[in-house]
Structures are given as C-alpha cells and as structure tokens.
Design a protein around this motif. Structure first.
Motif, short mmCIF file in Angstrom:
data_model
loop_
_atom_site.label_atom_id
_atom_site.label_comp_id
_atom_site.label_asym_id
_atom_site.label_seq_id
_atom_site.Cartn_x
_atom_site.Cartn_y
_atom_site.Cartn_z
N ILE A 19 44.24 31.92 40.49
CA ILE A 19 43.74 33.07 39.64
C ILE A 19 43.69 32.45 38.27
CG2 ILE A 19 44.20 35.18 38.63
CD1 ILE A 19 43.82 35.86 41.34
N SER A 60 35.81 45.19 35.66
CA SER A 60 35.76 44.43 34.79
C SER A 60 34.27 43.76 34.59
CB SER A 60 36.48 42.94 34.89
OG SER A 60 36.34 42.75 36.29
N PHE A 101 39.95 40.15 46.16
CA PHE A 101 40.73 38.73 45.96
C PHE A 101 42.22 38.90 45.16
CE2 PHE A 101 41.50 34.82 43.79
CZ PHE A 101 41.76 34.15 44.77
N THR A 102 42.13 39.61 43.96
CA THR A 102 43.17 39.72 43.07
C THR A 102 44.43 40.50 43.76
OG1 THR A 102 41.92 41.09 41.80
CG2 THR A 102 42.26 38.58 40.96
N ASP A 126 28.66 40.32 37.82
CA ASP A 126 29.97 40.28 37.86
C ASP A 126 30.60 39.34 37.29
OD1 ASP A 126 32.49 41.74 38.41
OD2 ASP A 126 32.41 40.91 40.50
N ALA A 130 34.77 34.76 43.70
CA ALA A 130 35.70 33.80 44.33
C ALA A 130 35.26 33.89 45.77
CB ALA A 130 37.17 34.83 44.23
N ASN A 131 35.63 34.73 46.64
CA ASN A 131 35.24 34.39 48.01
C ASN A 131 33.92 35.54 48.30
OD1 ASN A 131 37.52 32.91 48.78
ND2 ASN A 131 38.82 34.55 49.22
N GLY A 132 33.37 35.90 47.42
CA GLY A 132 32.26 36.86 47.59
C GLY A 132 31.98 38.02 48.06
N CYS A 133 33.35 38.76 48.37
CA CYS A 133 33.23 40.14 49.12
C CYS A 133 32.88 40.85 48.09
CB CYS A 133 34.76 40.37 49.12
SG CYS A 133 35.59 39.19 50.61
P1 5GP Z 1 35.61 38.08 45.52
O1 5GP Z 1 35.17 39.29 45.93
O2 5GP Z 1 34.50 37.02 45.14
O3 5GP Z 1 36.71 37.43 46.50
O4 5GP Z 1 36.20 38.10 44.01
C1 5GP Z 1 35.54 38.69 42.74
C2 5GP Z 1 36.25 39.83 42.19
O5 5GP Z 1 37.68 39.29 42.15
C3 5GP Z 1 35.86 39.86 40.74
O6 5GP Z 1 35.04 41.10 40.67
C4 5GP Z 1 36.95 39.80 39.96
O7 5GP Z 1 37.22 40.91 39.43
C5 5GP Z 1 38.29 39.22 40.78
N1 5GP Z 1 38.55 37.85 40.59
C6 5GP Z 1 38.25 36.96 41.73
N2 5GP Z 1 38.87 35.88 41.20
C7 5GP Z 1 39.55 36.07 39.96
C8 5GP Z 1 40.10 35.37 38.96
O8 5GP Z 1 40.50 33.91 39.23
N3 5GP Z 1 40.55 35.88 37.82
C9 5GP Z 1 40.36 37.24 37.53
N4 5GP Z 1 40.67 37.53 36.31
N5 5GP Z 1 39.49 37.79 38.39
C10 5GP Z 1 39.39 37.29 39.63
#
Ligand code: 5GP
Length: 191
Positions: A19, A60, A101-102, A126, A130-133
């Motif tokens: 993170i 965010s 992800f968070t 956005d 991170a993983n794209g979900c």
């Molecule tokens: P994904 O769906 O791509 O795994 O994660 C994207 C979402 O998770 C973003 O909308 C963001 O809010 C949150 N996110 C993912 N990784 C981080 C990180 O390292 N820091 C923060 N602050 N938010 C993250």
C-alpha cells in the motif's frame, strides 16, 4: 508525469502489504494545483477522443474525475456508488462486483441506468490501479450499458501488480501518469 513522480517520492509513504499512502495530496488532503495538472495531462493523452462522460468510483476517484472534467469541456462526471443497502431497485441500476484491494472485501458498485447509455463515450478515471478489480467493474458496467469506452486514466499504477496487464489485454487505452515498478522501505522506483 515528472511533477507527480517527485511528489510521490517526497510525500508518499510506503506501507506494508503493497500500500502506498498519499493522504497528504491525493486521498485525504488534496493538492488542487497538482490535481489540475493531472487533469490537463489526461486531456493531452485522450485529446482525439470524443468523450461525453467521465466515470469513476466513490470516493477517492471523485476529486480526480471532477477536476479532469473541466479540461474536457465540463462534461459530466458520474461516480459509481458502493452499494450499502439491499432495498435498491435492481432494474434501475447497472451493477458489478469488485474486490477491494485496500480492505480485502467484496463490494457491489452501482450506476443508475438514467445516466449511462449507448450514446456515451466514457473515460474511466481512478486514483490507483492495483489488481484492476475496480477498473474491471467499471468496464463491466459500461458493457452492460452498451457505452463506448474511450480509455482509462489512472493517477498511480502499481506496475508490480496485475491490473495494468489485465486492462491492457482488453485493448483498452490505459494511461497511467506514474507507474511504480518497485517500492519498499528503501524508496520508490518508477518505470
Ligand atoms: P484494484 O481494484 O486495482 O485492485 O485497486 C484499486 C482501488 O484500490 C483504487 O480505487 C484505490 O482506491 C485502492 N488502492 C489500491 N492500491 C492502493 C494503494 O496502494 N494506496 C491507496 N491509497 N489506495 C489503493
């Protein structure tokens, strides 16, 4: 984007579990001057597309999307809501599931059918990839609405996670303004 990379290096905090905390300028307190330049940069990268709407996810993504929209002739922004109630009329919304992800949980996002249609050409925005979900859930909602996807604009892509590959493999134009190759207690390296 050089200025963004410098800001991340200066004020970003690398936490455990991959993170990156950017609360001082992007996710909690917001640096409006930087955000404005981010919006301009998205416009530069998607200048030839006739975008009618920007779609993001609460919470965010909203600030980034709102400032960016001002660089695209003030087109509307639409943010997918994270559905917290069961008594929603499923016929009136497009919905999709995403893994957070968070938070490590699964959530449903919804967009009213009234605000997205086949007449729209959508830019997805956005703060993080991170993983794209989250982005895949927005793509899914656009498909359900038969809206065209112009591309996706991301402020910070963590390039060591799978999201970038997953989205690019769908032939979606993905523009990430800072791509982190590696980050740990010793610092952050950009691609
Ligand atoms: P994904 O769906 O791509 O795994 O994660 C994207 C979402 O998770 C973003 O909308 C963001 O809010 C949150 N996110 C993912 N990784 C981080 C990180 O390292 N820091 C923060 N602050 N938010 C993250």
């Amino acid at each position: 984007m050089q200025e963004l990379q410098e800001k991340i290096k200066k004020d970003g905090v690398v936490l455990g579990g991959n993170i990156l905390k950017v609360d001082s300028f992007l996710n909690h307190q917001i640096d409006i001057d930087l955000l404005n330049k981010i919006g301009q940069e998205f416009k530069n990268r998607f200048t030839n597309k006739h975008i009618t709407k920007i779609l993001t996810v609460e919470a965010s993504g909203i600030a980034v999307a709102a400032i960016s929209a001002q660089h695209f002739n003030n087109i509307p922004i639409l943010f997918a809501k994270k559905n917290k109630t069961k008594n929603i009329d499923q016929n009136s919304v497009y919905s999709s599931q995403a893994q957070s992800f968070t938070h490590g949980t699964t959530y449903e996002i919804i967009v009213s059918k009234a605000f997205l249609s086949k007449d729209d050409t959508v830019l997805l925005i956005d703060d993080f990839l991170a993983n794209g979900c989250a982005l895949e859930a927005l793509v899914d909602i656009c498909h359900k609405a038969q809206a065209n996807i112009a591309g996706a604009g991301i402020v910070i892509e963590k390039g060591f996670q799978e999201g970038g590959k997953r989205i690019r493999s769908k032939n979606i134009q993905l523009e990430s303004l800072a791509i982190i190759e590696k980050m740990d207690a010793n610092g952050i390296i950009f691609r």
